[in-house]
Write a protein that holds these residues in place. Structure first.
Motif, mmCIF file in Angstrom:
data_model
loop_
_atom_site.group_PDB
_atom_site.id
_atom_site.type_symbol
_atom_site.label_atom_id
_atom_site.label_comp_id
_atom_site.label_asym_id
_atom_site.label_seq_id
_atom_site.Cartn_x
_atom_site.Cartn_y
_atom_site.Cartn_z
ATOM 1 N N ALA A 95 -25.955 -23.079 -34.502
ATOM 2 C CA ALA A 95 -25.563 -21.785 -35.048
ATOM 3 C C ALA A 95 -25.455 -21.865 -36.562
ATOM 4 C CB ALA A 95 -24.223 -21.352 -34.455
ATOM 5 N N HIS A 96 -25.893 -20.801 -37.224
ATOM 6 C CA HIS A 96 -25.687 -20.728 -38.673
ATOM 7 C C HIS A 96 -24.208 -20.513 -38.962
ATOM 8 C CE1 HIS A 96 -25.287 -18.801 -42.602
ATOM 9 N NE2 HIS A 96 -26.319 -19.563 -42.945
ATOM 10 N N THR A 97 -23.604 -19.627 -38.183
ATOM 11 C CA THR A 97 -22.199 -19.264 -38.344
ATOM 12 C C THR A 97 -21.597 -19.081 -36.962
ATOM 13 O OG1 THR A 97 -22.651 -18.132 -40.442
ATOM 14 C CG2 THR A 97 -20.621 -17.511 -39.300
ATOM 15 N N ILE A 98 -20.357 -19.462 -36.818
ATOM 16 C CA ILE A 98 -19.601 -19.196 -35.598
ATOM 17 C C ILE A 98 -18.381 -18.389 -36.012
ATOM 18 C CG2 ILE A 98 -18.346 -20.181 -33.641
ATOM 19 C CD1 ILE A 98 -19.992 -22.796 -34.200
ATOM 20 N N ILE A 99 -18.136 -17.328 -35.285
ATOM 21 C CA ILE A 99 -16.953 -16.518 -35.556
ATOM 22 C C ILE A 99 -16.025 -16.641 -34.347
ATOM 23 C CG2 ILE A 99 -16.045 -14.208 -36.024
ATOM 24 C CD1 ILE A 99 -18.774 -13.554 -37.314
ATOM 25 N N ALA A 100 -14.848 -17.194 -34.560
ATOM 26 C CA ALA A 100 -13.854 -17.241 -33.491
ATOM 27 C C ALA A 100 -13.300 -15.836 -33.315
ATOM 28 C CB ALA A 100 -12.747 -18.223 -33.827
ATOM 29 N N ILE A 101 -13.343 -15.366 -32.081
ATOM 30 C CA ILE A 101 -12.846 -14.036 -31.736
ATOM 31 C C ILE A 101 -11.405 -14.207 -31.264
ATOM 32 C CG2 ILE A 101 -13.140 -12.051 -30.202
ATOM 33 C CD1 ILE A 101 -16.085 -13.197 -29.780
ATOM 34 N N CYS A 102 -10.487 -13.638 -32.012
ATOM 35 C CA CYS A 102 -9.083 -13.759 -31.658
ATOM 36 C C CYS A 102 -8.473 -12.376 -31.482
ATOM 37 C CB CYS A 102 -8.314 -14.530 -32.731
ATOM 38 S SG CYS A 102 -8.909 -16.238 -32.932
ATOM 39 N N MET A 103 -7.386 -12.333 -30.746
ATOM 40 C CA MET A 103 -6.670 -11.082 -30.507
ATOM 41 C C MET A 103 -5.214 -11.284 -30.881
ATOM 42 S SD MET A 103 -4.455 -9.357 -28.249
ATOM 43 C CE MET A 103 -4.448 -10.323 -26.762
ATOM 44 N N GLN A 104 -4.725 -10.413 -31.734
ATOM 45 C CA GLN A 104 -3.322 -10.452 -32.155
ATOM 46 C C GLN A 104 -2.550 -9.444 -31.318
ATOM 47 O OE1 GLN A 104 -1.409 -12.319 -34.534
ATOM 48 N NE2 GLN A 104 0.086 -11.295 -33.251
ATOM 49 N N ARG A 105 -1.722 -9.942 -30.439
ATOM 50 C CA ARG A 105 -0.902 -9.072 -29.600
ATOM 51 C C ARG A 105 0.101 -8.342 -30.468
ATOM 52 N NH1 ARG A 105 0.337 -5.659 -26.132
ATOM 53 N NH2 ARG A 105 1.703 -6.132 -24.382
ATOM 54 N N ASP A 106 0.226 -7.026 -30.238
ATOM 55 C CA ASP A 106 1.243 -6.235 -30.917
ATOM 56 C C ASP A 106 2.602 -6.793 -30.525
ATOM 57 O OD1 ASP A 106 2.576 -4.127 -32.258
ATOM 58 O OD2 ASP A 106 2.657 -2.973 -30.396
ATOM 59 N N LEU A 107 3.333 -7.303 -31.491
ATOM 60 C CA LEU A 107 4.600 -7.976 -31.199
ATOM 61 C C LEU A 107 5.644 -7.025 -30.618
ATOM 62 C CD1 LEU A 107 4.812 -10.434 -34.236
ATOM 63 C CD2 LEU A 107 3.958 -10.869 -31.918
ATOM 64 N N LYS A 108 5.477 -5.729 -30.860
ATOM 65 C CA LYS A 108 6.388 -4.734 -30.267
ATOM 66 C C LYS A 108 5.940 -4.337 -28.864
ATOM 67 C CE LYS A 108 7.635 -2.825 -34.759
ATOM 68 N NZ LYS A 108 7.578 -1.628 -35.628
ATOM 69 N N GLU A 109 4.751 -4.811 -28.466
ATOM 70 C CA GLU A 109 4.180 -4.514 -27.150
ATOM 71 C C GLU A 109 4.171 -3.024 -26.849
ATOM 72 O OE1 GLU A 109 5.744 -7.069 -24.081
ATOM 73 O OE2 GLU A 109 5.327 -8.870 -25.265
#
Length: 192
Positions: free
Chosen positions: A95-109
């Motif tokens: 791969a030329h570039t790898i992008i880690a896909i992350c999810m930030q959970r809303d801390l207030k849910e």
């Protein structure tokens, strides 16, 4: 005219795997556009849960080594595959570039977690369509190893890795872009 182009774009979106990539460089300008398009995904209560970590150069080698070593550590001898171990490293190299896909959970849910995962997936779909429109190969991989990414990345409270988005140039004549789907009529129930 635009509707036909959008329809064609969605129908031509494909997984182009790292083994199919060539040495074509992808500009950081394009990657910024890709990420900006991801940023326009739908988001309930404006939680904007998508987070991305762009991995290039030596960081790709470190990621490949970490993933391969982790695979070796968590896999018993009976199930260990030298082919898979090598493929993990090779995917990162190819791969030329790898992008880690992350999810930030809303801390207030304020919204269910599945909505934030879905929102992040829609951001990735925007990225995928952007790559398709620009003849850039891409592939979303979500191996079991993502559960160990907190050991590689500094993840914030409530942040989790959902996979890797591999990017690379490819030779169109070497990639089969034909796919098929079962008819939508089998998947829809009309009610009135």
């Amino acid at each position: 005219m635009i509707e036909k182009e959008i329809n064609k774009l969605m129908k031509n979106r494909r997984s182009i795997f790292p083994a199919q990539y060539n040495d074509t460089a992808i500009t950081n300008e394009f990657i910024n556009t890709l990420l900006e398009n991801a940023n326009w995904a739908p988001t309930h209560k404006m939680t904007e849960p998508w987070r991305f970590k762009v991995i290039q150069g030596e960081a790709k080698e470190r990621l490949g080594a970490f993933l391969a070593d982790t695979y070796a550590d968590i896999t018993d001898d009976e199930n260990f595959s030298p082919f898979k171990h090598k493929k993990i490293k090779n995917n990162c190299k190819a791969a030329h570039t790898i992008i880690a896909i992350c999810m930030q959970r809303d801390l207030k849910e304020r919204v269910p977690e599945w909505e934030e995962i879905a929102s992040t997936a829609m951001a990735v779909q925007n990225m995928w369509l952007t790559c398709t429109a620009n003849d850039i190969g891409c592939y979303w991989s979500s191996p079991k190893l993502i559960t160990y990414m907190h050991e590689f990345f500094e993840l914030g409270e409530g942040e989790k890795c959902l996979g890797f988005f591999y990017l690379g140039g490819y030779d169109k004549e070497d990639v089969e872009l034909v796919s098929k789907r079962n008819t939508i009529a089998d998947k829809v129930e009309w009610m009135s």
